[in-house]
Design a protein around this motif. Structure first.
Motif, short mmCIF file in Angstrom:
data_model
loop_
_atom_site.label_atom_id
_atom_site.label_comp_id
_atom_site.label_asym_id
_atom_site.label_seq_id
_atom_site.Cartn_x
_atom_site.Cartn_y
_atom_site.Cartn_z
N LYS A 31 0.78 -1.24 0.03
CA LYS A 31 -0.06 -0.16 -0.20
C LYS A 31 1.09 1.16 -0.22
O LYS A 31 2.04 1.16 0.71
N ASP B 231 0.36 5.73 0.03
CA ASP B 231 -0.65 6.92 0.24
C ASP B 231 0.04 8.05 0.33
O ASP B 231 1.28 7.95 1.10
N VAL C 44 2.61 0.85 -5.86
CA VAL C 44 2.34 -0.54 -5.10
C VAL C 44 2.70 -1.35 -6.54
O VAL C 44 3.43 -2.47 -6.23
#
Length: 150
Positions: free
Chosen positions: A88, A90, A117
């Motif tokens: 992941k 972000d 990713v």
């Protein structure tokens, strides 16, 4: 002469002024990212966010990269690593000080997260139209990957 005046006036109207520290967006770890408009809850980036955030019991660890200053504002990326693989990514801090920043980052940030990713490294392409954000993202992503020991 007419063309020069037109080109000059076009250039002047496209010029964007922006403070590198004003108008950034920070999304706290564990909260959802941006909505479709590219907005998120603004707050200041803390120095504690640039260190490893936590190590859940599932064998996954979350690591936050260093904040990278760009001319439109700082960019900071947080990754989750499971079994030595980035699972992941972000962007937790990115420019959103005006509607143009929000418009650009509404499509650029999700694309960069997905690319990170998929690649599992910082060897990702920049997003057309969001080169400055992309460069900051890649720098922070590389920092997070280094901190994770990958």
């Amino acid at each position: 002469m007419r063309r020069v005046a037109l080109a000059l006036s076009s250039t002047i109207t496209d010029f964007k002024t922006h403070s590198p520290t004003a108008g950034t967006t920070s999304v706290a770890a564990g909260t959802p990212g941006n909505d479709a408009t590219g907005s998120a809850a603004p707050s200041a980036a803390s120095s504690a966010a640039s260190s490893a955030a936590s190590t859940p019991t599932s064998g996954a660890k979350t690591v936050t990269g260093d904040s990278v200053d760009t001319r439109w504002g700082p960019v900071q990326v947080q990754i989750t690593v499971t079994n030595g693989t980035v699972t992941k990514a972000d962007a937790v801090v990115f420019p959103s000080g005006n509607s143009r920043d929000q418009q650009i980052n509404a499509y650029a940030v999700p694309a960069l997260n997905q690319e990170a990713v998929s690649a599992g490294s910082a060897q990702i392409d920049t997003i057309s139209g969001a080169t400055v954000t992309s460069d900051g993202y890649i720098g922070s992503l590389q920092s997070a990957i280094d901190k994770a020991g990958l």
